[in-house]
Write a protein that holds these residues in place. Structure first.
Motif, PDB file in Angstrom:
ATOM      1  N   PHE A   1       2.077  19.014 -17.169  1.00 45.65           N
ATOM      2  CA  PHE A   1       1.001  19.964 -17.457  1.00 45.65           C
ATOM      3  C   PHE A   1       1.564  21.385 -17.555  1.00 45.65           C
ATOM      4  O   PHE A   1       1.292  22.113 -18.514  1.00 45.65           O
ATOM      5  CB  PHE A   1      -0.063  19.884 -16.355  1.00 45.65           C
TER       6      PHE A   1
ATOM      7  N   VAL B   1       1.823   9.535  -5.640  1.00 52.74           N
ATOM      8  CA  VAL B   1       2.429  10.864  -5.493  1.00 52.74           C
ATOM      9  C   VAL B   1       3.316  11.176  -6.691  1.00 52.74           C
ATOM     10  O   VAL B   1       3.304  12.287  -7.235  1.00 52.74           O
ATOM     11  CB  VAL B   1       3.234  10.952  -4.178  1.00 52.74           C
TER      12      VAL B   1
ATOM     13  N   ARG C   1       0.828  -1.198   0.000  1.00 57.52           N
ATOM     14  CA  ARG C   1       0.000   0.000   0.000  1.00 57.52           C
ATOM     15  C   ARG C   1       0.867   1.255   0.000  1.00 57.52           C
ATOM     16  O   ARG C   1       0.543   2.238  -0.637  1.00 57.52           O
ATOM     17  CB  ARG C   1      -0.920   0.041   1.230  1.00 57.52           C
ATOM     18  N   VAL C   2       1.957   1.201   0.769  1.00 56.23           N
ATOM     19  CA  VAL C   2       2.862   2.352   0.795  1.00 56.23           C
ATOM     20  C   VAL C   2       3.462   2.557  -0.594  1.00 56.23           C
ATOM     21  O   VAL C   2       3.569   3.684  -1.093  1.00 56.23           O
ATOM     22  CB  VAL C   2       3.970   2.154   1.846  1.00 56.23           C
TER      23      VAL C   2
ATOM     24  N   GLY D   1       1.679  16.920 -12.920  1.00 58.92           N
ATOM     25  CA  GLY D   1       1.711  18.363 -12.673  1.00 58.92           C
ATOM     26  C   GLY D   1       2.814  19.037 -13.463  1.00 58.92           C
ATOM     27  O   GLY D   1       2.591  20.055 -14.129  1.00 58.92           O
ATOM     28  N   ARG D   2       4.005  18.436 -13.415  1.00 60.25           N
ATOM     29  CA  ARG D   2       5.124  19.054 -14.120  1.00 60.25           C
ATOM     30  C   ARG D   2       4.882  19.080 -15.628  1.00 60.25           C
ATOM     31  O   ARG D   2       5.107  20.105 -16.272  1.00 60.25           O
ATOM     32  CB  ARG D   2       6.417  18.293 -13.819  1.00 60.25           C
TER      33      ARG D   2
ATOM     34  N   LEU E   1      14.316  13.456  -5.615  1.00 65.05           N
ATOM     35  CA  LEU E   1      14.990  12.712  -4.544  1.00 65.05           C
ATOM     36  C   LEU E   1      15.371  11.296  -4.968  1.00 65.05           C
ATOM     37  O   LEU E   1      15.425  10.389  -4.158  1.00 65.05           O
ATOM     38  CB  LEU E   1      14.108  12.640  -3.293  1.00 65.05           C
TER      39      LEU E   1
ATOM     40  N   LEU F   1       1.238  12.015  -9.627  1.00 70.22           N
ATOM     41  CA  LEU F   1       0.742  13.383  -9.469  1.00 70.22           C
ATOM     42  C   LEU F   1       1.835  14.390  -9.811  1.00 70.22           C
ATOM     43  O   LEU F   1       1.604  15.365 -10.552  1.00 70.22           O
ATOM     44  CB  LEU F   1       0.272  13.577  -8.026  1.00 70.22           C
TER      45      LEU F   1
ATOM     46  N   ILE G   1       2.100   1.781  -3.419  1.00 67.56           N
ATOM     47  CA  ILE G   1       1.069   2.370  -4.271  1.00 67.56           C
ATOM     48  C   ILE G   1       0.927   3.867  -3.988  1.00 67.56           C
ATOM     49  O   ILE G   1       0.801   4.680  -4.907  1.00 67.56           O
ATOM     50  CB  ILE G   1      -0.274   1.642  -4.068  1.00 67.56           C
ATOM     51  N   ALA G   2       0.981   4.221  -2.695  1.00 68.29           N
ATOM     52  CA  ALA G   2       0.854   5.636  -2.333  1.00 68.29           C
ATOM     53  C   ALA G   2       1.995   6.451  -2.934  1.00 68.29           C
ATOM     54  O   ALA G   2       1.782   7.534  -3.486  1.00 68.29           O
ATOM     55  CB  ALA G   2       0.837   5.782  -0.814  1.00 68.29           C
TER      56      ALA G   2
END
Lengths: 122, 170
Positions: free
Chosen positions: B40, B30, B22-23, B37-38, B121, B33, B25-26
């Motif tokens: 876009f 991110v 699950r981590v 965003g970048r 990172l 996203l 997937i999280a």
């Protein structure tokens, strides 16, 4: 954007992120403390949104790309909400770790937003 | 890929592996996203400056989104999709990372994969490896069991029940 508010916000988001990751790895399910810390990070983001919208009216303008700034800000606002609902649905310790990961991501994004606002075009 | 053997004795710890998934997937979410965003911003704001790099950004974003979805879905097909997208990311970060290091002129504008994902990172470099490890330890469901609700009894003669990241971990 107000410098001291941004710095405080980054500090709080980082602290909340570290707290959630540590408590999650210790095996705690999402609690009022970790959910509350994430909620605080979210409320501060909403405050930052209001501040950023109003700041140009008072002559405090972004030096960099406003488009980039708001893509970061809107994405950051979505993170605590998404992971918060996740933590409500799935009450395991990994949800606590995920809350922490979201808060740390918000801290990094805020740092980047600060760069865009204060440094990028300067 | 070497199939990691999971003897039945380990089944006790399986929910934990699922939980770590699950981590994963999280973090993928991110990253998806961030990449979206970048790209876009790049395409709306300054597409004409470096169309190739920005199209690559957009492609990377789409692949991260598909990978995130594939990781959350049960079944053999999604498992294959997850393998394909994660392998593509691994290849992308290695090729673009190496090229951007050897000849910075090739990628003057940042993509998620430039300098092995330094702007993120180095998460784009690390996460496909973790994804592959996770996929190899969590074989897909058989096509028949896709729509059946998994029971909590341990199967006696069939293969261990799949551990695809469906809902209902707690």
């Amino acid at each position: 954007m107000i410098a001291w508010f941004l710095i405080a916000q980054i500090a709080i988001a980082t602290a909340a992120g570290v707290l959630c990751v540590i408590l999650g790895l210790m095996g705690r399910k999402p609690t009022d403390l970790t959910m509350g810390a994430t909620a605080l990070v979210w409320l501060l983001l909403l405050a930052q949104l209001v501040v950023s919208v109003l700041a140009p009216v008072f002559g405090n303008r972004a030096t960099g790309s406003l488009l980039e700034f708001y893509v970061y800000l809107i994405s950051a606002v979505l993170l605590p909400v998404g992971t918060g609902f996740w933590a409500l649905i799935e009450r395991t310790r990994w949800s606590t770790v995920i809350l922490g990961a979201a808060c740390l991501s918000v801290a990094i994004m805020l740092y980047r937003m600060g760069q865009i606002w204060f440094v990028q075009g300067a | 890929m070497i199939e990691v053997l999971r003897p039945r004795a380990v089944s006790r710890s399986r929910p934990r592996v699922r939980g770590i998934g699950r981590v994963l997937i999280a973090v993928y979410g991110v990253l998806a996203l961030a990449a979206t965003g970048r790209s876009f911003v790049q395409i709306v704001g300054k597409f004409d400056q470096a169309p190739l790099a920005y199209l690559l950004s957009a492609l990377a974003a789409v692949v991260y989104i598909v990978a995130t979805i594939a990781l959350t879905q049960p079944g053999r097909i999604w498992h294959t999709v997850a393998w394909a997208t994660i392998s593509f990311e691994m290849l992308g970060v290695l090729v673009v990372g190496t090229l951007s290091l050897l000849d910075p002129g090739l990628f003057p504008h940042d993509t998620v994969w430039s300098m092995f994902g330094r702007g993120y990172l180095f998460i784009p470099l690390v996460i496909p490896v973790l994804g592959m490890i996770w996929l190899s330890r969590n074989p897909p469901e058989g096509p028949e069991s896709n729509h059946t609700e998994p029971t909590h009894t341990e199967p006696t003669h069939t293969a261990p029940t799949p551990t695809a990241p469906t809902h209902g971990d707690a």
